[in-house]
Design an enzyme around this catalytic site. Sequence first.
Site, short mmCIF file in Angstrom:
data_model
loop_
_atom_site.label_atom_id
_atom_site.label_comp_id
_atom_site.label_asym_id
_atom_site.label_seq_id
_atom_site.Cartn_x
_atom_site.Cartn_y
_atom_site.Cartn_z
N CYS A 1 0.95 -1.37 -0.09
CA CYS A 1 0.05 -0.29 0.00
C CYS A 1 0.96 1.19 0.10
O CYS A 1 0.24 2.43 -0.33
CB CYS A 1 -0.97 -0.02 1.29
SG CYS A 1 -0.17 0.23 2.77
N GLU B 1 -7.14 -5.94 -0.69
CA GLU B 1 -7.38 -4.72 0.42
C GLU B 1 -6.22 -3.80 0.16
O GLU B 1 -5.02 -4.19 -0.35
CB GLU B 1 -7.26 -5.47 1.79
CG GLU B 1 -7.29 -4.45 2.75
CD GLU B 1 -5.63 -4.05 3.24
OE1 GLU B 1 -5.51 -3.36 4.30
OE2 GLU B 1 -4.92 -4.36 2.74
N ARG C 1 -9.28 1.78 11.79
CA ARG C 1 -8.50 1.42 10.76
C ARG C 1 -9.44 1.47 9.47
O ARG C 1 -10.16 0.65 9.59
CB ARG C 1 -7.98 0.11 11.03
CG ARG C 1 -6.91 0.00 9.85
CD ARG C 1 -6.05 -1.43 10.38
NE ARG C 1 -4.98 -1.49 9.52
CZ ARG C 1 -3.61 -1.43 9.59
NH1 ARG C 1 -3.39 -0.31 10.92
NH2 ARG C 1 -2.71 -1.52 9.10
N ARG D 1 -9.80 0.89 5.73
CA ARG D 1 -9.26 0.63 4.58
C ARG D 1 -10.33 0.21 3.29
O ARG D 1 -11.53 0.02 3.54
CB ARG D 1 -8.70 -1.04 4.93
CG ARG D 1 -7.57 -0.78 5.82
CD ARG D 1 -6.27 -0.06 5.25
NE ARG D 1 -5.12 -0.24 5.84
CZ ARG D 1 -4.59 1.22 6.56
NH1 ARG D 1 -5.58 2.00 6.91
NH2 ARG D 1 -3.67 0.95 7.18
#
Length: 415
Positions: free
Chosen positions: A161, A208, A259, A261
């Site tokens: 990422c 993801e 978090r 995502r």
Amino acid sequence: MYENLIDTIERSTLSAFASLKDEGDVRAAITHWLYKQDMPFKFRNQELIDFWEESLNKFLHKNNTTLTQLKSNIRFPSHSNKFDFIDLFAGIGGFRLALQAQGGQCIFSSEWDNAAKKTYFQNYGKIPFGDINSFTGEGISEKELDHLIPNHQILAGGFPCQPFSNAGVSARSALGLAHGFECDTQGNLFHSIAKIAYVKQPDVVFMENVRNLISHDSGKTFEVIQNTMENLGDGVDNKHGYKFFYSVINSETVVPQRRVRCFMVCVRKDIWECRGDFIFPDFSGDPIPLREAIKETSPEEADSYTISDKLWQGHINRTQRNIARKTGFTAHVADLERPSNTIVARYGKDGKECLIPQNGKNPRKLTRNECRILFGYPQHFWYPEAKTPAYKQFGNSVVVPVVEKISQGIINYLE
């Protein structure tokens, strides 16, 4: 003794097959073969497989044991083969745990960080192969890739990422480096996923990445990803593209960590035409307070994570300067009645993302076990003794209960 078995087969292999001494994935191939002995992956050499078979039988006979007995101490093995999946950019196995919980069997994994590989092995008894480019890069034909990667129903992976994250983009821009798909190392690894999906045609591709993936380069990066998946099989017989679904999900209702995502579920179009749109599960609800993650930590353990006067004063000074100039990070003690801030891979450097208040002393960092809880890993999950690699591995991980809930939705959809 299971690790001794792997050591024995590896040593004898490198002694008998000199050509493999510079091959970095021998150990990974052995552990994959021990799980499913009809799938030698990179090393489709019958002489080698026969040699492994002989080495295995000698070891078992010498130690009066069976392979099943040796595997019995693996913490989180696959207990079911309801469906097969592969685990790319595997990290410490968050996708694997989630899909195994739905009855899946992981038949191939890949991860290039050696410390993460060790954690993966300690928990699942399997060492991931290294750089996925050795399976998908230039010079690897579609026919060769088809032999290298086993057939599977679900391809799972949180591709790296950093090139897409806010921090990653600003850092790379400041250094004059490329980012996103222009990054030659990490950014283009999405294309490894796309190439495998094109050749192997799994039912679902489950990915993801950071939330900023959607807005990176004014949305062009995300558009490339979506268009690539949707048009993957256009004009080619027996190849299908994928219907693309995504959702931005906050983990704070399933773990005590905020978090956020981006999750992507790509359904092969012939399946989508029969079953319709995939619907992401609902993650609404009350946030879980950070207090839930720290309530079992002893005062003695907490004390060993207390930050120094110098570090705490540095946080205070930088926070005051950054507030005054209205830019940069701020470091405040956490509100225990709310979820923690996002824990990142660099957390071990100074802990600024989440500092736990303590009466009469400086705040402290989260313990390694508290990080385990914040990411939803099970109680007996193995992680490094050293703090820095443990923080890094958790900080790079998915939140397991989030992935598990989406995985459950995927399996229900396919069934």
